[in-house]
Write a protein that holds these residues in place. Sequence first.
Motif, PDB file in Angstrom:
ATOM      1  N   SER A 222      42.497  -4.331  30.441  1.00 25.47           N
ATOM      2  CA  SER A 222      41.337  -5.259  30.191  1.00 25.47           C
ATOM      3  C   SER A 222      41.959  -6.743  30.346  1.00 25.47           C
ATOM      4  CB  SER A 222      40.674  -5.013  29.252  1.00 25.47           C
ATOM      5  OG  SER A 222      41.368  -5.298  27.952  1.00 25.47           O
ATOM      6  N   LEU A 223      43.125  -6.781  29.785  1.00 30.73           N
ATOM      7  CA  LEU A 223      43.762  -8.273  29.954  1.00 30.73           C
ATOM      8  C   LEU A 223      44.551  -8.481  31.205  1.00 30.73           C
ATOM      9  CD1 LEU A 223      45.070  -8.136  26.217  1.00 30.73           C
ATOM     10  CD2 LEU A 223      43.112  -9.638  27.058  1.00 30.73           C
ATOM     11  N   PRO A 224      44.740  -9.929  31.364  1.00 29.58           N
ATOM     12  CA  PRO A 224      45.583 -10.240  32.677  1.00 29.58           C
ATOM     13  C   PRO A 224      46.857  -9.764  32.658  1.00 29.58           C
ATOM     14  CG  PRO A 224      44.338 -12.115  31.658  1.00 29.58           C
ATOM     15  CD  PRO A 224      44.233 -11.047  30.778  1.00 29.58           C
ATOM     16  N   SER A 225      47.462  -9.270  33.838  1.00 29.32           N
ATOM     17  CA  SER A 225      48.939  -8.567  33.778  1.00 29.32           C
ATOM     18  C   SER A 225      49.962  -9.583  33.654  1.00 29.32           C
ATOM     19  CB  SER A 225      49.025  -7.973  34.881  1.00 29.32           C
ATOM     20  OG  SER A 225      49.074  -8.866  36.210  1.00 29.32           O
ATOM     21  N   ILE A 226      51.060  -9.115  33.311  1.00 29.53           N
ATOM     22  CA  ILE A 226      52.136 -10.204  32.886  1.00 29.53           C
ATOM     23  C   ILE A 226      52.430 -11.376  34.372  1.00 29.53           C
ATOM     24  CG2 ILE A 226      54.693 -10.425  32.520  1.00 29.53           C
ATOM     25  CD1 ILE A 226      53.145  -9.872  30.210  1.00 29.53           C
ATOM     26  N   SER A 227      52.338 -10.754  35.487  1.00 25.24           N
ATOM     27  CA  SER A 227      52.664 -11.158  36.692  1.00 25.24           C
ATOM     28  C   SER A 227      51.453 -12.175  36.816  1.00 25.24           C
ATOM     29  CB  SER A 227      52.826 -10.266  37.765  1.00 25.24           C
ATOM     30  OG  SER A 227      51.322  -9.529  37.952  1.00 25.24           O
ATOM     31  N   SER A 228      50.346 -12.115  36.804  1.00 24.94           N
ATOM     32  CA  SER A 228      49.181 -13.038  36.985  1.00 24.94           C
ATOM     33  C   SER A 228      49.045 -13.947  35.635  1.00 24.94           C
ATOM     34  CB  SER A 228      47.713 -12.299  37.161  1.00 24.94           C
ATOM     35  OG  SER A 228      47.472 -11.707  36.007  1.00 24.94           O
ATOM     36  N   HIS A 229      49.502 -13.629  34.564  1.00 23.52           N
ATOM     37  CA  HIS A 229      49.494 -14.439  33.300  1.00 23.52           C
ATOM     38  C   HIS A 229      50.600 -14.358  32.564  1.00 23.52           C
ATOM     39  CE1 HIS A 229      47.982 -15.903  29.448  1.00 23.52           C
ATOM     40  NE2 HIS A 229      46.945 -16.433  30.079  1.00 23.52           N
TER      41      HIS A 229
ATOM     42  N   VAL B 272      37.791 -10.774  25.523  1.00 21.00           N
ATOM     43  CA  VAL B 272      37.463  -9.752  26.686  1.00 21.00           C
ATOM     44  C   VAL B 272      36.815  -8.455  26.267  1.00 21.00           C
ATOM     45  CG1 VAL B 272      39.052  -8.337  28.027  1.00 21.00           C
ATOM     46  CG2 VAL B 272      39.551 -10.523  27.787  1.00 21.00           C
ATOM     47  N   LEU B 273      36.941  -8.092  24.888  1.00 20.69           N
ATOM     48  CA  LEU B 273      36.382  -6.861  24.807  1.00 20.69           C
ATOM     49  C   LEU B 273      34.792  -6.881  24.906  1.00 20.69           C
ATOM     50  CD1 LEU B 273      36.686  -4.060  23.300  1.00 20.69           C
ATOM     51  CD2 LEU B 273      36.570  -5.311  21.067  1.00 20.69           C
ATOM     52  N   GLY B 274      34.031  -8.063  24.427  1.00 22.94           N
ATOM     53  CA  GLY B 274      32.511  -7.878  24.807  1.00 22.94           C
ATOM     54  C   GLY B 274      32.421  -8.205  26.297  1.00 22.94           C
ATOM     55  N   SER B 275      33.287  -8.699  26.888  1.00 24.18           N
ATOM     56  CA  SER B 275      32.900  -9.375  28.130  1.00 24.18           C
ATOM     57  C   SER B 275      32.434  -8.294  29.101  1.00 24.18           C
ATOM     58  CB  SER B 275      34.090  -9.932  28.796  1.00 24.18           C
ATOM     59  OG  SER B 275      33.935 -10.131  30.255  1.00 24.18           O
ATOM     60  N   MET B 276      31.486  -8.465  30.031  1.00 21.60           N
ATOM     61  CA  MET B 276      30.974  -7.610  31.192  1.00 21.60           C
ATOM     62  C   MET B 276      31.642  -7.639  32.504  1.00 21.60           C
ATOM     63  SD  MET B 276      28.749  -6.009  29.788  1.00 21.60           S
ATOM     64  CE  MET B 276      28.015  -4.938  31.186  1.00 21.60           C
ATOM     65  N   ALA B 277      32.764  -8.421  32.370  1.00 22.03           N
ATOM     66  CA  ALA B 277      33.805  -8.638  33.773  1.00 22.03           C
ATOM     67  C   ALA B 277      34.493  -7.477  33.971  1.00 22.03           C
ATOM     68  CB  ALA B 277      34.537  -9.758  33.345  1.00 22.03           C
ATOM     69  N   PRO B 278      34.818  -6.937  35.051  1.00 23.11           N
ATOM     70  CA  PRO B 278      35.644  -5.582  35.179  1.00 23.11           C
ATOM     71  C   PRO B 278      37.032  -6.031  34.803  1.00 23.11           C
ATOM     72  CG  PRO B 278      34.523  -6.125  37.148  1.00 23.11           C
ATOM     73  CD  PRO B 278      34.367  -7.408  36.274  1.00 23.11           C
TER      74      PRO B 278
ATOM     75  N   ARG C   9      33.037  -1.788  27.567  1.00 21.44           N
ATOM     76  CA  ARG C   9      34.515  -1.781  27.111  1.00 21.44           C
ATOM     77  C   ARG C   9      34.615  -1.801  25.614  1.00 21.44           C
ATOM     78  NH1 ARG C   9      35.725  -6.242  29.167  1.00 21.44           N
ATOM     79  NH2 ARG C   9      36.164  -5.672  31.198  1.00 21.44           N
ATOM     80  N   SER C  10      33.473  -2.080  24.833  1.00 19.78           N
ATOM     81  CA  SER C  10      33.579  -2.064  23.193  1.00 19.78           C
ATOM     82  C   SER C  10      33.209  -0.429  22.995  1.00 19.78           C
ATOM     83  CB  SER C  10      32.466  -3.128  22.613  1.00 19.78           C
ATOM     84  OG  SER C  10      31.206  -2.769  23.361  1.00 19.78           O
ATOM     85  N   ASP C  11      32.564   0.219  23.816  1.00 21.40           N
ATOM     86  CA  ASP C  11      32.301   1.490  23.397  1.00 21.40           C
ATOM     87  C   ASP C  11      33.495   2.515  23.499  1.00 21.40           C
ATOM     88  OD1 ASP C  11      31.074   4.124  22.746  1.00 21.40           O
ATOM     89  OD2 ASP C  11      29.594   3.913  24.570  1.00 21.40           O
ATOM     90  N   TYR C  12      34.292   2.600  22.499  1.00 23.71           N
ATOM     91  CA  TYR C  12      35.544   3.403  22.781  1.00 23.71           C
ATOM     92  C   TYR C  12      35.307   4.673  22.691  1.00 23.71           C
ATOM     93  CZ  TYR C  12      34.925   4.289  17.824  1.00 23.71           C
ATOM     94  OH  TYR C  12      34.519   4.991  16.484  1.00 23.71           O
TER      95      TYR C  12
END
Length: 507
Positions: free
Chosen positions: A429-436, A448-454, A477-480
Motif C-alpha cells: 500500500s505504500l510507495p516502493s523504495i525505488s519510487s520513494h 494511506v490506510l483509509g485512502s481509496m487509492a489503489p 484497505r482498513s477491513d483486515y
Amino acid sequence: MAQALSTTALLLNVSLLLVMLLFFSNNVLGMKQHHNKKQATQNYRDALSKSILFFEGQRSGKLPANQRMKWRRDSGLSDGSAMHVDLVGGYYDAGDNVKFGFPMAFTTTMLSWSVIEFGGMMKGELQHAKDAIRWATDYLLKATAHPNTIYVQVGDANSDHACWERPEDMDTPRTVLKIDPQNPGSDVAAETAAALAAASIVFRRSDPSYSKLLLKTSIKVFDFADKFRGPYSNSLKSFVCPFYCSYSGYQDELLWGAAWLHRATKNPKYLYYIKLNGQTLGADESDNTFGWDNKHVGARILLSKAYLVQNVKELHDYKGHADNFICSIIPGASFSSTQYTRGGLLFKMGDSNMQYVTSTSFLLVTYAKYLTFSSQTVSCAGTVVTAKKLRSIAKRQVDYLLGENPMRMSYMVGYGSKYPKRIHHRGSSLPSISSHPARIACHAGFSVLGSMAPNPNLLVGAVVGGPDAQDRFPDLRSDYEQSEPATYINAPLVGALAYLAHSSGQI
C-alpha cells in the motif's frame, strides 16, 4: 446395365455414409471441445504461478539475486541480534511486519504437502515452489539450532500494529520470543517438526544432505514438543494473543507432527506413538475446521493415506475419521454441518474465511487421490460420495475464489480483470523504495490506510480474506478481516491449483 446401376448406388450409399460419419464425428468433437472448454473456465496454470510468486512478496531478510517481486527490498537484517542469534529470513505472515513462527511453520508444512502430492504436475513451477519452501526451512533451521529452545517470533505485534510502515523502514522493536523446558510450546514445536519432516520429503532427491538435516532436526524438535508439554500461548500470551493464540490446544499438533514423522521416516516408533496416543490427542473429535490453529482434520487425511495407499492396517480407523470430515462438508446434504453462502462459498467465519476454503479444497483433492488409488468411496448416512464428487466440490470452491462468484471478482491479486486493489498490506500500500527512497515514518503511513487509492505495488498472487456470508466484498484497505492476505491462505491453494491445472490439460 443393372449391375452398373447397383454399383453406382452402392458407391453413393458408401459416400453418403462417410459424409454422415464425418458430420457426426465433427459434431461430437465440437461438443467435446465445448465441454472441455466449459470445464476449464479458469486459467489454473496462471493462478498457480501467481500463487507461488506471492511468497516472494512476503520474504524477510536479504533478498536473492533472482527475486522476482522487484518492488520489495531487504528487511529485518538484524533480526535475532537482541538475543545474540541469527534469525534473519523467513516470512512475514500477512500484511504486517512480524514473523510469527506458528503460522510460518504451518505454511511450510502445507507448501511441502502441496509439492509432495502434486509437485509432479507443476512442471516449470516446481522449482519456484521448492524455493518458497526453502526460504522458510532455512529460517526454521536457524530458529531450532539451539537444543531444547525454539525461537517462535520476531517482532512485537502490538508495536508493529501501531505503525503503518514498509518492512524496509520498520523501526519497531524486533522482540525475540522463545520456548524452552520452562516455557513450553508443544503446539508451535510440533508444527515446526511437521514442517521440517514434510520438507525433508520434498528435498529427498534433489538435495539429499539438506533433506537429512531437515529430518534430523525434525526428530529432535518433535521429541522436545512431546517431552515438555504445554501451549505456547500460556507463557507468551501477551505477545502472541490474540494474533496467533493456540485456541485448539497442542494435542492436534502432536498428532500431526507424529503423522508427518511417520511418513518421512517410516520408523515404526511413530506408528506406535499414533496408535498409543491417537485417541487422547483427539483423533476422532468432530472439529472439522482445518487451518493454522487446528490440525486434527489434516492429520486424519494424512494418516488415511497410510491405510489406503500403503495398506497400514493399524490405521484403518483414520479412514473413518477422514470420512466423517468429508461428510460434514458435502453441500446441501442432510448430514452436512458446513455453511455455504448463496453464491456457493464454504463459509466458516468472517475473519479470513478464504483460508478455510483453500485448506478444505486441498484436502478434498488430496483425499480424492487416495480414494482413487485404493478404489474406495465415502459413505455418508448411506449415501455414496465418490472421489469425482470431492474433486467437483474443490473445483467449485477454487473457481469461486478465481472469479465465478456474485461479485464477479477474483480474490487473488493480479489474476483476472477484476481483483482487490486496496489490500490490507503495508508494503503493497505504500510507495516502493525505488519510487520513494526516503524513509516513511511509523505514523506517516496511516494516511494511506483509509485512502481509496489503489495500492501502488501489486502483491501478485495474494489471496485475501474474502467476501462475507452474503458474498459481499467492499475492497477496503482498513477491513483486515476481508482484505488482508496471508501465507497460510496461499499455501494449500498451491496444491489444489496444480491438480486443477494438470487435470484440465493446462500444464
